[in-house]
Design an enzyme around this catalytic site. Sequence first.
Site, short mmCIF file in Angstrom:
data_model
loop_
_atom_site.label_atom_id
_atom_site.label_comp_id
_atom_site.label_asym_id
_atom_site.label_seq_id
_atom_site.Cartn_x
_atom_site.Cartn_y
_atom_site.Cartn_z
N MET A 170 -68.01 44.63 21.20
CA MET A 170 -68.61 45.80 20.55
C MET A 170 -69.62 45.31 19.50
SD MET A 170 -67.92 48.79 18.25
CE MET A 170 -67.60 47.57 17.03
N PRO A 171 -70.76 45.93 19.33
CA PRO A 171 -71.36 47.03 20.09
C PRO A 171 -71.90 46.63 21.48
CG PRO A 171 -72.27 46.88 17.85
CD PRO A 171 -71.54 45.61 18.13
N TYR A 172 -72.18 47.67 22.26
CA TYR A 172 -72.78 47.56 23.58
C TYR A 172 -74.16 48.18 23.51
CZ TYR A 172 -67.90 46.78 24.59
OH TYR A 172 -66.63 46.27 24.56
N THR B 21 -72.87 42.91 23.41
CA THR B 21 -73.28 42.88 24.82
C THR B 21 -74.61 43.61 24.96
OG1 THR B 21 -70.96 42.96 25.48
CG2 THR B 21 -72.58 43.53 27.16
#
Lengths: 61, 61, 61, 61, 61, 61
Positions: A1-3, A40
């Site tokens: 996280m975050p994406y 990511t």
Amino acid sequence: MPYVTVKMIEGRTPEQKRALVAEVTEAVSKTVNAPKENITVFIEEMSKENYGVAGVRFSDK
Amino acid sequence: MPYVTVKMIEGRTPEQKRALVAEVTEAVSKTVNAPKENITVFIEEMSKENYGVAGVRFSDK
Amino acid sequence: MPYVTVKMIEGRTPEQKRALVAEVTEAVSKTVNAPKENITVFIEEMSKENYGVAGVRFSDK
Amino acid sequence: MPYVTVKMIEGRTPEQKRALVAEVTEAVSKTVNAPKENITVFIEEMSKENYGVAGVRFSDK
Amino acid sequence: MPYVTVKMIEGRTPEQKRALVAEVTEAVSKTVNAPKENITVFIEEMSKENYGVAGVRFSDK
Amino acid sequence: MPYVTVKMIEGRTPEQKRALVAEVTEAVSKTVNAPKENITVFIEEMSKENYGVAGVRFSDK
């Protein structure tokens, strides 16, 4: 996280996409205080046939 | 704004996709009172190998 | 199929959202020749705190 | 309803994708008590050029 | 990887959502041969005001 | 274009979200050579009840 998902017209070079992933990860890590290992990035490429603004596809302009 | 995504099986003609972008933009503009210039439409095409209902892919029917 | 997602700033009235779903369904059905029963519409509402253009959130303008 | 999207690296075999759609549908149906006929599964395949973790694309590792 | 998104009407219990995440992860792991540690599940809840089929929102039925 | 979506756990401060939008826009603009005016950023916030890795929701850890 975050994406993170970056949606854009196809055709960027490998160098541009490599830099995009690196620098967006850096920007997210720094501003929301997340370790880079947890971030990511997805790139989604669109064709001009499948993308329009104001009712007109980019391939029809 | 708004941003509209239409996800459907691949294989529509250019004429169908052109009309889709134009008419969806018109429908959104009229109903939520947004200028057409501000409306974006994305078409996402799926293959029958990657889409299933009731547990069965369309390519397996 | 098709599946349509409309992403916009929160705050539309129930009447606007009802008309949006009806007219977008009509536009999609007509242009790609899909029965209305097969068309799904999702509305995604964003807050101005979570949406920015040119590097500035709408809540910061 | 529900609508399930599975995003993964491209390259799975037809048999794997067929089983994925069947078993994910089963798992969703059982746990949230939805009839299988109402469950849709989309598979989205990514290339290693368009997917990165920790700032590095998988194609660059 | 993979990343799974389950979109459904709001109102499931915590027990249902907990079981959903567990069993979907299991189904994906088994069918595409991915370690469970690498599988992410997102639940997206929709309101009946923002979801329609055949041109009619669920809140209007 | 491009359109960037950042999906993360809810709870970031307004200052963090403001900086996130600004710096991600900067990073995208620089690396893919797009004018900042054309770049859109969406933030999607998830609750810990609706997000799991390895089969376990964050709210259940």
